[in-house]
Design a protein around this motif. Sequence first.
Motif, PDB file in Angstrom:
ATOM      1  N   GLU A  99       9.932  10.953  -4.809  1.00  0.00           N
ATOM      2  CA  GLU A  99      10.736  10.148  -3.962  1.00  0.00           C
ATOM      3  C   GLU A  99       9.712   9.122  -3.267  1.00  0.00           C
ATOM      4  N   PRO A 100      10.138   7.872  -3.148  1.00  0.00           N
ATOM      5  CA  PRO A 100       9.078   6.984  -2.729  1.00  0.00           C
ATOM      6  C   PRO A 100       8.656   7.340  -0.997  1.00  0.00           C
ATOM      7  N   ASN A 101       7.204   7.025  -1.058  1.00  0.00           N
ATOM      8  CA  ASN A 101       6.725   7.384   0.148  1.00  0.00           C
ATOM      9  C   ASN A 101       6.700   8.879   0.898  1.00  0.00           C
ATOM     10  N   THR A 102       6.701   9.484  -0.136  1.00  0.00           N
ATOM     11  CA  THR A 102       6.599  11.204   0.195  1.00  0.00           C
ATOM     12  C   THR A 102       5.300  11.746   0.009  1.00  0.00           C
ATOM     13  N   HIS A 103       4.438  11.133  -0.569  1.00  0.00           N
ATOM     14  CA  HIS A 103       3.180  11.449  -0.803  1.00  0.00           C
ATOM     15  C   HIS A 103       2.190  10.646  -0.276  1.00  0.00           C
ATOM     16  N   THR A 104       2.110  10.538   1.239  1.00  0.00           N
ATOM     17  CA  THR A 104       1.228   9.538   1.657  1.00  0.00           C
ATOM     18  C   THR A 104       0.848  10.236   3.089  1.00  0.00           C
ATOM     19  N   CYS A 105      -0.420   9.646   3.966  1.00  0.00           N
ATOM     20  CA  CYS A 105      -0.815  10.160   4.993  1.00  0.00           C
ATOM     21  C   CYS A 105      -1.371   8.946   5.761  1.00  0.00           C
ATOM     22  N   PRO A 106      -1.991   8.917   6.840  1.00  0.00           N
ATOM     23  CA  PRO A 106      -2.514   7.801   7.271  1.00  0.00           C
ATOM     24  C   PRO A 106      -3.417   7.268   6.424  1.00  0.00           C
ATOM     25  N   VAL A 107      -4.345   7.876   5.949  1.00  0.00           N
ATOM     26  CA  VAL A 107      -5.443   7.432   5.134  1.00  0.00           C
ATOM     27  C   VAL A 107      -4.848   6.606   3.982  1.00  0.00           C
ATOM     28  N   CYS A 108      -4.035   7.041   3.083  1.00  0.00           N
ATOM     29  CA  CYS A 108      -3.589   6.260   2.057  1.00  0.00           C
ATOM     30  C   CYS A 108      -2.562   5.045   2.396  1.00  0.00           C
ATOM     31  N   LEU A 109      -1.985   5.342   3.515  1.00  0.00           N
ATOM     32  CA  LEU A 109      -1.117   4.199   4.227  1.00  0.00           C
ATOM     33  C   LEU A 109      -1.692   3.174   4.809  1.00  0.00           C
ATOM     34  N   LEU A 130       9.791  -4.331  -2.318  1.00  0.00           N
ATOM     35  CA  LEU A 130       9.950  -2.960  -1.887  1.00  0.00           C
ATOM     36  C   LEU A 130       8.556  -2.336  -2.320  1.00  0.00           C
ATOM     37  N   ILE A 131       7.744  -1.559  -1.372  1.00  0.00           N
ATOM     38  CA  ILE A 131       6.638  -0.751  -1.611  1.00  0.00           C
ATOM     39  C   ILE A 131       6.902   0.628  -1.473  1.00  0.00           C
ATOM     40  N   ASP A 132       6.337   1.267  -2.546  1.00  0.00           N
ATOM     41  CA  ASP A 132       6.192   2.641  -2.531  1.00  0.00           C
ATOM     42  C   ASP A 132       4.657   3.036  -2.457  1.00  0.00           C
ATOM     43  N   PHE A 133       4.143   3.871  -1.512  1.00  0.00           N
ATOM     44  CA  PHE A 133       2.644   3.967  -1.531  1.00  0.00           C
ATOM     45  C   PHE A 133       2.297   5.445  -2.139  1.00  0.00           C
ATOM     46  N   ASN A 134       3.138   6.179  -2.894  1.00  0.00           N
ATOM     47  CA  ASN A 134       2.897   7.340  -3.411  1.00  0.00           C
ATOM     48  C   ASN A 134       1.214   7.165  -4.349  1.00  0.00           C
TER      49      ASN A 134
END
Lengths: 459, 103, 466
Positions: free
Chosen positions: A40-50, A143-147
């Motif tokens: 699912e998009p943007n469910t593998h992110t944290c402050p660092v990689c975001l 649209l952007i997904d940062f996973n």
Amino acid sequence: MTGKRTMNNYEPVIGLEVHVELNTKSKMFCRCSADYFGKEPNTHTCPVCLGLPGALPYINQSAIEDCIKIGLALNCSVSPISRFERKNYFYPDLSKGYQISQYRWPLCINGQLTLDNGQVIRINRVHQEEDTGKLFHQEGQTLIDFNRSGVPLVEIVTEPDFRDVEAVRDYAKKLQQLFRYLGVSNADMERGDMRLEANVSVRKVKSQKSKVKNTSQNLKVEEELPPYRVELKNINSFRFMVAAIEYEIKRQIEALEKGEKLSQETRGWNGDKKCTYVQRSKEEAHDYRYFPEPDLPELRIEESRVKSLESSMPELPWSKNKRFEEEFKLSTAQAKILTETEELADYFEGLVELGGKEGIDAVKIANYVINQKIGAGTSVEEVLGKIKAKGEGVIGDERELEKLAQEAISENEKAVADYKSGKEAALQVLIGGVMRLSKGKADTSKLKPILEKLLKVVT
Amino acid sequence: MKLTKDQVKKVARLANLPLTSDEEDLPEGEAGKYSEQLSRVLEYIDQLNQVDTTGVEPTFNVSGESNIMREDTTVASLSQEEALSNAPQKKEGMFVTKGVFEE
Amino acid sequence: MQNSKLQVKNQNLTGLTLIETLRGLKEKIFSEEELNKAYLNKIAKLNPKLNAFLKIEKNSRGIPAAIKDCILTKGIKTTAGSKILSNFVPPYNATVIEKLLEQKVNVIGKTNCDEFTMGSSGENSAYGPTKNPWDLNKVPGGSSSGSAAAVAADLCTFALGTDTGGSIRQPASLCGVVGLRPSYGRVSRYGTIAMASSFDQIGPLTKSVEDAALVLEWISGGDNYDSNCRKEKFTMQPGKLRGGIKGLKVGVPKEFFSQGLEGGVEKIIRDAIKKLEEMGAEIIEVSLPSCEYAMAAYYILVPSEISSNYARYDGIRFGNTRENFGDEVKRRIMLGTFALSTGYYDDYFAKAARVRTLIRQDFQKAFGPSTGSGCDVIVGPVSPTTAWNLGEKVIDPLAMYMADIYTVPGNLAGIPGLSVPCGFSKGLPVGLQILGKQWDEETILQVGYAYEQATSRRKEKPKLSF
């Protein structure tokens, strides 16, 4: 003017940049799971990689070790001091506005890889960096997904040493095989685990005349690189890479023939139209403003660590290939097929070990495995049984059979006499004798005429 | 050294900084103001040229640390909701920006 | 015991130091609720005039601390004084906040600062300048303007600030409070909005030197998020704070008494040094020759890091778009972008990084026991002037930069520095700067404490009769 004649006057100059996504558990600079594919998009992110305010990177040691292993496998030297740097540019998939990469102080430098054709490709560097997020274009919006943002990437850069497309293909395939052997990546092109970028230019081959005048100045001229370079980006299969490079070589030669001046640009590959197209021209070229990443202290990789990493590495595909040729007397082609994956190579060695005890020759096993396309999962006993059953274990050599037949004849005077007296069935006794002597391996179909021939002589 | 108006504009582009009243016919636009201010700072900075730094290694980090690495283990990520909580625009669990050319 | 209780009771709760407050709570002389109420009342009364707080958190529990608004507080709006972050509610806490929460410290409010901590007067805040409690027409210094003003006006037990070029010490000096910038790498920067990553440090602004030592103990130590942060916590050896300064070598760099230093300030600093000598310290003149170039190197390196650190503010994942940056932020982004661009990296960024090495070497020499002067600490002024009039330097960036001329050199070297109130010039506070060896906050606190105890400076408070 035919393409071939044109090619005769020009030669391509190609360098390759390969990006490989490592299969570490966590990302390069944060502890998010790197297993992003299909999530699912943007469910593998944290402050660092975001790239949120205040977030800081922290190096994943496994990624660094994987990068060093790749470097060592490609005969690089590991830099005693290396540093991360920031590569600054703006793009919506780049959360921090810079990519943490390496530039002046890469982890591994000055390697080489020998191709099947014997050519040695020089590796300029093997360095560590991080992946970007993913963009999806939808009705004029992006649209952007940062996973994927921050997943570890290793970049391997060659010198512009390739002169033909086949060599490029061989090199890329070898790298893919290496990543899988080292277990550092699945190196799946379609999933984007492995990405290729080629720098392509062409230059005039020096004429026959100047070849004669082989002065040092001429040599220098020959080594000079073309004054431009076309970067082919976002190629997601070996087939497309070959097609794109071939197209580009042709396009460039035609342009030069028409007297056009070629310039620095980035081009993509359009798979539908089967052509390359301009993505970015020289005027739009980036100024990445690299500088040392202040958030990360330098890496000082000690010799002892390099040694221990080296000793943890598996036998590399090309070494295995060579050993199979020498140890098992396989042809180069056979060895190449059997070492394609480490799994198949190990399986084959298992077969050879067990088959050896039953007197089955490695070459025969190789032939059978290759011809029958035996997969590494198949039961070893079953395969060896089949080889025997199919007669692959049979003695078919006529000289050897003659020797065995002669022995059987001299042991069975009665049977010989019976045969001479017209008892055809006595031949079966002699055949049985040969089978006993050969431990059942004699090729019976060839045995009958040999025995008949020998019995005619025996008087 | 001095930073001309054109250089300021180039640098602003590189830095993705929109300058207001950037119209060519406005000589006192932001580019003009920054050209003047930054030139003064750069002229001050030029005194660095008086320092002999031959053979001096640069200092990039004063922590005195090296080889700071962590084990390859994961911790929980932010939820999608938390990740998107400050986004001005969101759609289908993703961040939204104006259309960019597909590279 | 009975005596101390009485002493505490007779004082206004907001006038207590952190140490006194902890004692009062422990001895149940007053409750957390009473304490918080007292501070919130005072904030309600004074903040409209001072503009020290951008956001006030109405709590009744914990020890109320004021937190500079560049430090992320989960669920509490954090603007860093910028329009860009006017609606930013962080999904995580800075490490220093997590560490303070463990000590039962509560955020009583987020304090005003120059936008993204870039400035020396507080006037670069997008939310209006903070006023100096000693004179509302004067700047409080910056960039930790609100934190310094809040401590000076007794609006919190203590405050956190950040110091990249002097942003804790300089406002502490101009507001007459104690400010400690720890060694680079002493406190985790995780969750604190970066200005220049290789310079930034978080530190306390307090009512006493002892308070500063305690807060540093609380917030120091590694977190596995800031790679440059030392794992070990700072601890003050028992008895060290009160150890006196007899025999300590105090270096006085002649470069810290250069032109631009106000006569009134110089006199007070010279008096303070004389006082240290009277107390038994050995005063030695030292030289930091490369520090002449500190400002030039600083204004290459810091903007370079800024140009990169501020690329993430694109208005996509958080915050507003880039045209919302204020002038000073834009200036620094452009300056840094230029210094790193093709053709200029070697002459600017790399050159400045080499000069940084020379400056570090200057300090190593001054502190070196065998090869150098063997100083235990180096002292001088924090700021060349006292607080100036609001608006006075806004139009002249370079003049504003020079306000940090004595605090920047130590930050290039990564060493700790303390600002301790040491007197008044024309009614405005002056701070004595005490610089120490990297990782040796202990000695500068020891000297600061001894000086503080030997003078009456700490008891003087601004008269806020409005």
